[in-house]
Design an enzyme around this catalytic site. Structure first.
Site, PDB file in Angstrom:
ATOM      1  N   ALA A 245       1.113  -1.063  -0.159  1.00  0.00           N
ATOM      2  CA  ALA A 245      -0.129   0.361   0.120  1.00  0.00           C
ATOM      3  C   ALA A 245       0.670   1.352  -0.375  1.00  0.00           C
ATOM      4  CB  ALA A 245      -0.992  -0.089   1.202  1.00  0.00           C
ATOM      5  N   PRO A 246       0.907   2.089  -0.559  1.00  0.00           N
ATOM      6  CA  PRO A 246      -0.883   2.463  -1.264  1.00  0.00           C
ATOM      7  C   PRO A 246      -1.100   1.875  -2.128  1.00  0.00           C
ATOM      8  CG  PRO A 246       0.172   4.315  -1.375  1.00  0.00           C
ATOM      9  CD  PRO A 246       1.689   3.815  -0.766  1.00  0.00           C
ATOM     10  N   ASP A 314       9.389  -2.197   0.047  1.00  0.00           N
ATOM     11  CA  ASP A 314       9.222  -0.949   0.609  1.00  0.00           C
ATOM     12  C   ASP A 314       8.853  -0.279   1.511  1.00  0.00           C
ATOM     13  OD1 ASP A 314      10.193   2.488  -0.640  1.00  0.00           O
ATOM     14  OD2 ASP A 314       7.716   2.091  -0.815  1.00  0.00           O
ATOM     15  N   CYS A 348      12.305   5.810   1.817  1.00  0.00           N
ATOM     16  CA  CYS A 348      12.114   6.906   1.544  1.00  0.00           C
ATOM     17  C   CYS A 348      12.984   8.078   2.404  1.00  0.00           C
ATOM     18  CB  CYS A 348       9.984   7.604   1.579  1.00  0.00           C
ATOM     19  SG  CYS A 348       9.183   7.369   2.946  1.00  0.00           S
TER      20      CYS A 348
END
Length: 464
Positions: A245-246, A314, A348
């Site tokens: 997600a997303p 991720d 990130c």
């Protein structure tokens, strides 16, 4: 000017009167300053002497946990600390020579837990605390943000507006057709690295555009699009997206695979799994199977997981990036499946502890199962911090120059050609960036990441 013998003796007496907790904090700030000095000197020379964690875990550092936290938090707030010290006009030549300790003390007094003034740096900062708080309030007002967290995020991203990036969903529309349609609204150009990515002027509002509403294009940052391109799965492969997600990267994988093969998309959070399902429906992809749960609970020896060829990890980001406490588990579970040949770990985060340090900690494990680091998207010039030999193969995007902070590591099976699967139009030229290769210790900071690596080498036991 050196402190007098009397003042030094008084300072030692003050330290002796501290409680055990206060004394521990006092020494942790000094140990953190020494580590910070090494980090800043390494950054200035682009030749780091080791990871933050390896520096903290040297035998000379006693209070490792507190020191590590102080260094990481000071680095996170460093642009703000430097700015308010400059604006307050309080730093003289003495403190310029001891700025590492001054940075640590400023963080701990203004943002941390320092409650007492023992120590020259602490006394100096507390004496000027009103000036520093005033400088901070003025900075918040100038930047038009509501608090330190927003200000930290702003400094990480930079002040210059980034262009609007749009990824064409090639399952529904050709890139050329998207350029023609969007060109009716504004200037459009094709990205020179990713063939399905378009660049529009900063501030272009596409939220109500028909191509966005029907899933023909996705508003997705360039760095985010680079993740799926780095994994580069082929049509017909079985792929595992561990933390989906997303879903923007998940449906990008589906487009690269031309909706052929199978993607297992795992998501643990109940609300986020609904968002993932909405994204998949919008994309029109039919080769994605959603698993509402932790991918570590999947059984690698059972179909279709025993056919997995590529894995994307991720993890969801926190304020400073992602927590790395369990990341080594993510690789150790999946290197025992013989079919796995490509694994991408991306964040990130801007911080070395969540990026290079995590990768360095699992390199011996990866090598023992036949994996090595490879350089994804070789045309990209920004590479990993030089904290270990081979870090030049890691990929970073710069929060100011590239308008996004991202990190990508690609592991490939030894028998796989290093240039295999690189998207068409991309150069296979190697980067010439040099690294120091001085790191001698590896510290396992991510337990989930290493469990994922175990998936692909034969174990019969046993999610942006």
């Amino acid at each position: 000017m050196r402190p007098s013998a009397g003042s030094a003796a008084a300072n030692k007496a003050d330290i002796r009167r501290l409680s055990n907790a206060e004394r521990s904090a006092y020494f942790a700030r000094r140990e953190a300053a020494k580590v910070l000095r090494c980090v800043l000197q390494g950054d200035a020379r682009r030749r780091a002497v080791g990871s933050v964690k390896s520096l903290v875990y040297s035998p000379s550092v006693r209070n490792k946990r507190a020191t590590f936290a102080l260094v990481c938090q000071t680095l996170k707030h460093l642009p703000i600390i430097k700015k308010i010290l400059e604006d307050a006009h309080i730093v003289n030549s003495k403190w310029k020579r001891k700025e590492d300790l001054l940075f640590i003390a400023t963080y701990d007094v203004l943002f941390g837990e320092a409650k007492q003034s023992t120590g020259d740096a602490e006394e100096f900062i507390i004496h000027h605390k009103i000036k520093l708080q005033s400088a901070l309030e003025q900075l918040l007002s100038r930047k038009k943000v509501n608090g330190v967290d927003e200000l930290t995020a702003l400094y990480q991203k930079g002040d210059t507006p980034k262009p609007r990036y749009v990824r064409v969903n090639t399952l529904k529309l050709e890139t050329r057709s998207a350029m023609l349609e969007l060109g009716k609204l504004t200037k459009v150009q094709k990205d020179n690295l990713l063939p399905d990515l378009l660049i529009l002027p900063a501030g272009t509002d596409l939220h109500d555009h028909p191509l966005v509403l029907n899933g023909s294009v996705f508003m997705q940052g360039k760095a985010s699009c680079m993740v799926a391109a780095a994994l580069c799965p082929e049509p017909g492969w079985v792929v595992l997206d561990a933390c989906s997600a997303p879903g923007n990267k998940t449906v990008h994988l589906a487009a690269l695979m031309r909706d052929k093969g199978k993607i297992t998309a795992c998501e643990l959070n109940n609300q986020r799994v609904h968002c993932l399902e909405d994204t998949i429906r919008l994309s029109g992809a039919s080769n994605i199977h959603v698993v509402h749960g932790d991918f570590l609970n999947l059984t690698p020896s059972v179909h279709p997981y025993n056919k997995v060829r590529a894995i994307l990890l991720d993890p969801s980001c926190s304020g400073s990036g992602t927590s790395t406490e369990r990341l080594d588990h993510l690789l150790s579970s999946y290197t025992t499946v013989p079919a796995v040949e490509r694994v991408v770990y991306s964040t990130c985060s801007l911080h070395q502890i969540e990026n290079e340090d995590v990768v360095q900690s699992i390199l011996p494990l990866a090598a023992s199962h036949g994996f090595r680091l490879a350089a994804p998207l070789p045309q990209w010039t920004h590479r990993g911090l030089p904290v270990f030999e081979g870090a030049e193969k890691l990929l970073r995007t710069h929060p100011v120059e590239d308008k996004e902070g991202f990190f990508i590591a690609l592991f490939i099976k030894e028998h796989v050609d290093r240039h295999r699967g690189i998207p068409s139009g991309l150069s296979t030229q190697k980067t010439n960036r040099r690294v120091s290769g001085l790191t001698k210790k590896r510290f396992v900071t991510g337990t989930k990441l290493s469990r994922l690596l175990f998936y692909s080498s034969g174990m019969q036991t046993k999610t942006t």
